[in-house]
Scaffold this active site. Structure first.
Site, PDB file in Angstrom:
ATOM      1  N   LYS A 114       0.830  -1.205   0.000  1.00 45.87           N
ATOM      2  CA  LYS A 114       0.000   0.000   0.000  1.00 45.87           C
ATOM      3  C   LYS A 114       0.868   1.261   0.000  1.00 45.87           C
ATOM      4  O   LYS A 114       1.611   1.521   0.933  1.00 45.87           O
ATOM      5  CB  LYS A 114      -0.901   0.062   1.236  1.00 45.87           C
ATOM      6  CG  LYS A 114      -1.880   1.237   1.127  1.00 45.87           C
ATOM      7  CD  LYS A 114      -2.540   1.618   2.431  1.00 45.87           C
ATOM      8  CE  LYS A 114      -1.881   2.752   3.142  1.00 45.87           C
ATOM      9  NZ  LYS A 114      -1.995   4.066   2.475  1.00 45.87           N
ATOM     10  N   GLU A 173      10.515   1.067   9.859  1.00 43.35           N
ATOM     11  CA  GLU A 173      11.438   2.184   9.581  1.00 43.35           C
ATOM     12  C   GLU A 173      10.673   3.445   9.940  1.00 43.35           C
ATOM     13  O   GLU A 173       9.740   3.829   9.227  1.00 43.35           O
ATOM     14  CB  GLU A 173      11.807   2.236   8.093  1.00 43.35           C
ATOM     15  CG  GLU A 173      12.500   1.011   7.573  1.00 43.35           C
ATOM     16  CD  GLU A 173      13.997   1.014   7.858  1.00 43.35           C
ATOM     17  OE1 GLU A 173      14.476   1.915   8.583  1.00 43.35           O
ATOM     18  OE2 GLU A 173      14.672   0.102   7.375  1.00 43.35           O
ATOM     19  N   CYS A 232      13.394  11.013   6.587  1.00 42.97           N
ATOM     20  CA  CYS A 232      13.423  10.537   7.973  1.00 42.97           C
ATOM     21  C   CYS A 232      14.816  10.699   8.566  1.00 42.97           C
ATOM     22  O   CYS A 232      14.964  10.895   9.760  1.00 42.97           O
ATOM     23  CB  CYS A 232      12.984   9.093   8.023  1.00 42.97           C
ATOM     24  SG  CYS A 232      13.789   8.130   6.744  1.00 42.97           S
ATOM     25  N   GLU A 267      10.185  15.523  15.679  1.00 38.52           N
ATOM     26  CA  GLU A 267      10.422  15.462  14.245  1.00 38.52           C
ATOM     27  C   GLU A 267       9.489  16.441  13.522  1.00 38.52           C
ATOM     28  O   GLU A 267       8.280  16.365  13.667  1.00 38.52           O
ATOM     29  CB  GLU A 267      10.157  14.043  13.738  1.00 38.52           C
ATOM     30  CG  GLU A 267      10.519  13.900  12.282  1.00 38.52           C
ATOM     31  CD  GLU A 267      10.228  12.501  11.749  1.00 38.52           C
ATOM     32  OE1 GLU A 267       9.128  11.990  11.993  1.00 38.52           O
ATOM     33  OE2 GLU A 267      11.114  11.953  11.095  1.00 38.52           O
TER      34      GLU A 267
HETATM   35  P1  NAP Z   1       2.256   7.696   8.441  1.00 44.51           P
HETATM   36  O1  NAP Z   1       1.049   8.479   8.699  1.00 44.51           O
HETATM   37  O2  NAP Z   1       2.789   6.827   9.513  1.00 44.51           O
HETATM   38  O3  NAP Z   1       1.952   6.860   7.118  1.00 44.51           O
HETATM   39  C1  NAP Z   1       2.785   5.888   6.573  1.00 44.51           C
HETATM   40  C2  NAP Z   1       1.933   4.891   5.842  1.00 44.51           C
HETATM   41  O4  NAP Z   1       1.107   4.163   6.756  1.00 44.51           O
HETATM   42  C3  NAP Z   1       0.966   5.506   4.851  1.00 44.51           C
HETATM   43  O5  NAP Z   1       0.829   4.647   3.750  1.00 44.51           O
HETATM   44  C4  NAP Z   1      -0.299   5.602   5.665  1.00 44.51           C
HETATM   45  O6  NAP Z   1      -1.471   5.754   4.896  1.00 44.51           O
HETATM   46  C5  NAP Z   1      -0.260   4.295   6.415  1.00 44.51           C
HETATM   47  N1  NAP Z   1      -1.052   4.260   7.642  1.00 44.51           N
HETATM   48  C6  NAP Z   1      -1.607   5.285   8.346  1.00 44.51           C
HETATM   49  N2  NAP Z   1      -2.237   4.819   9.437  1.00 44.51           N
HETATM   50  C7  NAP Z   1      -2.094   3.472   9.433  1.00 44.51           C
HETATM   51  C8  NAP Z   1      -2.518   2.413  10.315  1.00 44.51           C
HETATM   52  N3  NAP Z   1      -3.205   2.660  11.429  1.00 44.51           N
HETATM   53  N4  NAP Z   1      -2.189   1.151   9.992  1.00 44.51           N
HETATM   54  C9  NAP Z   1      -1.473   0.878   8.879  1.00 44.51           C
HETATM   55  N5  NAP Z   1      -1.053   1.817   8.027  1.00 44.51           N
HETATM   56  C10 NAP Z   1      -1.337   3.111   8.301  1.00 44.51           C
HETATM   57  O7  NAP Z   1       3.459   8.597   8.013  1.00 44.51           O
HETATM   58  P2  NAP Z   1       3.429   9.733   6.972  1.00 44.51           P
HETATM   59  O8  NAP Z   1       2.916  10.953   7.610  1.00 44.51           O
HETATM   60  O9  NAP Z   1       2.714   9.255   5.766  1.00 44.51           O
HETATM   61  O10 NAP Z   1       5.023   9.843   6.675  1.00 44.51           O
HETATM   62  C11 NAP Z   1       5.927  10.620   7.436  1.00 44.51           C
HETATM   63  C12 NAP Z   1       6.606   9.806   8.521  1.00 44.51           C
HETATM   64  O11 NAP Z   1       7.284   8.671   8.008  1.00 44.51           O
HETATM   65  C13 NAP Z   1       7.660  10.596   9.245  1.00 44.51           C
HETATM   66  O12 NAP Z   1       7.482  10.453  10.620  1.00 44.51           O
HETATM   67  C14 NAP Z   1       8.978   9.959   8.806  1.00 44.51           C
HETATM   68  O13 NAP Z   1      10.027  10.053   9.709  1.00 44.51           O
HETATM   69  C15 NAP Z   1       8.604   8.569   8.545  1.00 44.51           C
HETATM   70  N6  NAP Z   1       9.511   7.958   7.560  1.00 44.51           N
HETATM   71  C16 NAP Z   1      10.474   7.075   7.986  1.00 44.51           C
HETATM   72  C17 NAP Z   1      11.345   6.481   7.086  1.00 44.51           C
HETATM   73  C18 NAP Z   1      12.406   5.513   7.510  1.00 44.51           C
HETATM   74  O14 NAP Z   1      12.979   4.860   6.656  1.00 44.51           O
HETATM   75  N7  NAP Z   1      12.700   5.363   8.764  1.00 44.51           N
HETATM   76  C19 NAP Z   1      11.219   6.760   5.740  1.00 44.51           C
HETATM   77  C20 NAP Z   1      10.232   7.651   5.328  1.00 44.51           C
HETATM   78  C21 NAP Z   1       9.376   8.220   6.261  1.00 44.51           C
HETATM   79  P3  NAP Z   1      -1.923   7.259   4.517  1.00 44.51           P
HETATM   80  O15 NAP Z   1      -0.969   7.761   3.511  1.00 44.51           O
HETATM   81  O16 NAP Z   1      -3.266   7.127   3.964  1.00 44.51           O
HETATM   82  O17 NAP Z   1      -1.881   8.049   5.785  1.00 44.51           O
END
Ligand code: NAP
Ligand code: MG
Length: 499
Positions: free
Chosen positions: A204, A278, A312, A409
């Protein structure tokens, strides 16, 4: 040379100097999108076919730079996810686990080559939908995505050498959930090792950036990848949760926020599912007095302003040793004044659009928090486009460990600066965060680098460089930045059981 000629030449040089100091003005150099083929509406990619969602629900995806609608995307319900998992299970049992490892490798090589052939289209779509500068999509995201497939293609038939003395067994169906900051690259990081190890996939993408994952599905079709080996289900958080909670998924790989990571960890506790996470980060970039300052300043700029700080591992906390603090801050401010913020499709742009309205609001809220906490804010004068979501590069000076802008963050182009005197002091400060994904060290001394890399609690430590990635090199975090590693040999392990 006559006196007169000499005078004229000096005047010409003075003119030139004037030109340099006032900065170059670049003519617009927009990348064309005429070669890009986008459907008006995208269905779910299940069992090798495009299928409409059972509930017939769709959502719009827009360009964060222009706010124009790019396409309509299907929203998968739990019933659609169930269909995708069944397709992946069937493909795993009857096709993918039966064919030879060499054949698996061939498919991966083919996918890598098709990504290269379509590189320009992928880069333009990534920039249109995600907002990152075209230069980055073109030079970083897309080539690295192809390289990941190449790299893991090579491992597919060599697993017995990867883990000598052990038998490497595939584990089944992998459920993968990815964020919006590196949409194609994250899909490659997840899909390539899973397939190389002999598993099938339900993936997804993030709600705001589904298009390149859907384009990747077209690549799978073109490569003749057997139906059901990779299924792409688009949708919001609930779709992700349906993958996590599906009883017939053997492994979950998640990249995203620490908050959602914790929800996922709770959800699968007590099940047999394997898990890699991650998550977020708050990386320290540390500059010692003996560093090559100009190089370090360029590294800091790359570390935090690259991809609008939607990284990130972004170097969002800067620690400068006292003796060079004034010099570094001056150079940094000067460099920031030359950064071009604006149309991500323009090849000159350094800082593109913030990925969504919500993310821009989050960043702007943090700018207010920083000012209210008493930090000094610096933003270069720049005119932001009227439409779209943009944020000027920002420095916060005179910050301290207790400030929220230092601890939390922000995920935007915002840098918090502190000074330090000794190695012990900077280590303590740098490690004083719930995160531990990455760090940077700038110094002339190799011994100092080794001392720092062993003591910094971060999964990746760059020395005299920043934000460098390679498929052969593992990536992942300590503490609340995650569990497990992706990339390299380590990245195969979560997709295997060894016996
Ligand atoms: P997010 O809200 O955690 O979303 C990540 C993914 O998970 C999206 O596809 C999201 O769908 C989905 N999701 C949301 N709620 C969920 C749930 N309850 N169960 C399963 N999946 C769910 O993060 P984001 O705001 O999209 O991305 C930013 C964050 O990602 C930052 O905190 C960043 O640090 C982190 N990040 C970490 C890395 C790494 O390698 N460590 C890399 C990139 C990003 P939706 O898009 O529909 O919300
Ligand atoms: Mg989200």
């Amino acid at each position: 040379m006559s006196k007169k000629q000499d005078k004229t030449q000096k005047a010409a040089i003075a003119d030139l100097a004037l030109d340099f100091s006032s900065g170059f003005k670049y003519e617009p150099a927009p990348e064309s999108s005429s070669h890009v083929k986008l459907e008006k509406q995208y269905e779910l990619f299940i069992d090798g076919k495009w299928v409409a969602p059972i509930d017939e629900k769709y959502f719009e995806t827009t360009s964060p730079a222009t706010e124009q609608v790019l396409s309509r995307i299907a929203e998968a319900s739990a019933a659609d996810v169930d269909k995708a998992v069944k397709a992946a299970r069937n493909a795993y049992e009857n096709v993918w686990s039966k064919i030879s490892a060499k054949e698996r490798g061939k498919y991966l090589f083919r996918i890598a080559r098709i990504i290269q052939e379509k590189a320009r289209e992928f880069a333009v779509i990534e920039t249109m939908e995600g907002g990152k500068p075209i230069r980055e999509s073109r030079d970083i995201d897309v080539p690295l995505a192809a390289n990941h497939f190449f790299y893991y293609a090579g491992w597919a038939d060599k697993l017995e050498y990867a883990f000598p003395g052990k038998k490497a067994n595939s584990i089944g169906v992998a459920g993968q959930i990815i964020p919006w900051n590196f949409p194609l690259l994250m899909a490659a990081w997840k899909i390539a090792p899973a397939l190389a190890a002999g598993n099938t996939v339900v993936l997804k993408p993030a709600e705001t950036t589904s298009l390149t994952a859907l384009k990747l599905a077209e690549v799978f079709q073109e490569a003749g990848l057997p139906a059901g080996v990779v299924n792409i289900v688009t949708g919001a958080g609930a779709t992700g949760a349906a993958i996590v909670n599906h009883p017939d998924v053997n492994k979950i790989a998640f990249t995203g926020s620490t908050d959602v990571g914790k929800i996922i960890q709770k959800a699968i506790a007590g099940t047999n599912k394997k898990l890699t996470l991650e998550l977020g980060g708050k990386a320290a970039n540390i500059i010692f007095e003996d560093a090559a300052i100009d190089q370090a300043v360029e590294g800091i700029v790359n570390g935090i302003f690259f991809n609008q700080g939607h990284v990130c591992c972004a170097g969002s906390r800067l620690f400068v040793q006292e003796g060079v603090a004034d010099k570094v801050i001056k150079k940094l401010k000067d460099r920031m004044k030359s950064l071009i913020v604006g149309d991500p499709m323009d090849k000159n742009t350094d800082i593109g659009a913030i990925n969504s309205k919500e993310q821009l609001k989050k960043i702007n809220d943090y700018l207010k928090i920083g000012v209210n906490e008493g930090a000094e804010i610096f933003q270069p004068a720049c005119t932001l486009p009227k439409k779209g979501y943009f944020c000027a590069p920002t420095l916060f000076l005179h910050t301290s460990q207790s400030h929220r802008i230092v601890q939390e963050e922000i995920f935007g182009p915002v840098l918090a600066i502190q000074t330090f005197r000794t190695v012990e002091e900077v280590l303590e400060k740098a490690n004083n965060t719930p995160y531990g994904l990455s760090a940077g060290v700038w110094t002339d001394k190799g011994s100092k680098i080794f001392n720092m890399t062993t003591k910094l609690k971060a999964g990746v430590v760059w020395a005299n460089t920043y934000n460098k990635f390679d498929p052969a090199s593992p990536f992942g975090g300590y503490k609340e930045s995650g569990i497990g590693r992706e990339g390299g040999l380590h990245g195969l392990l979560p997709y295997l059981s060894l016996s």
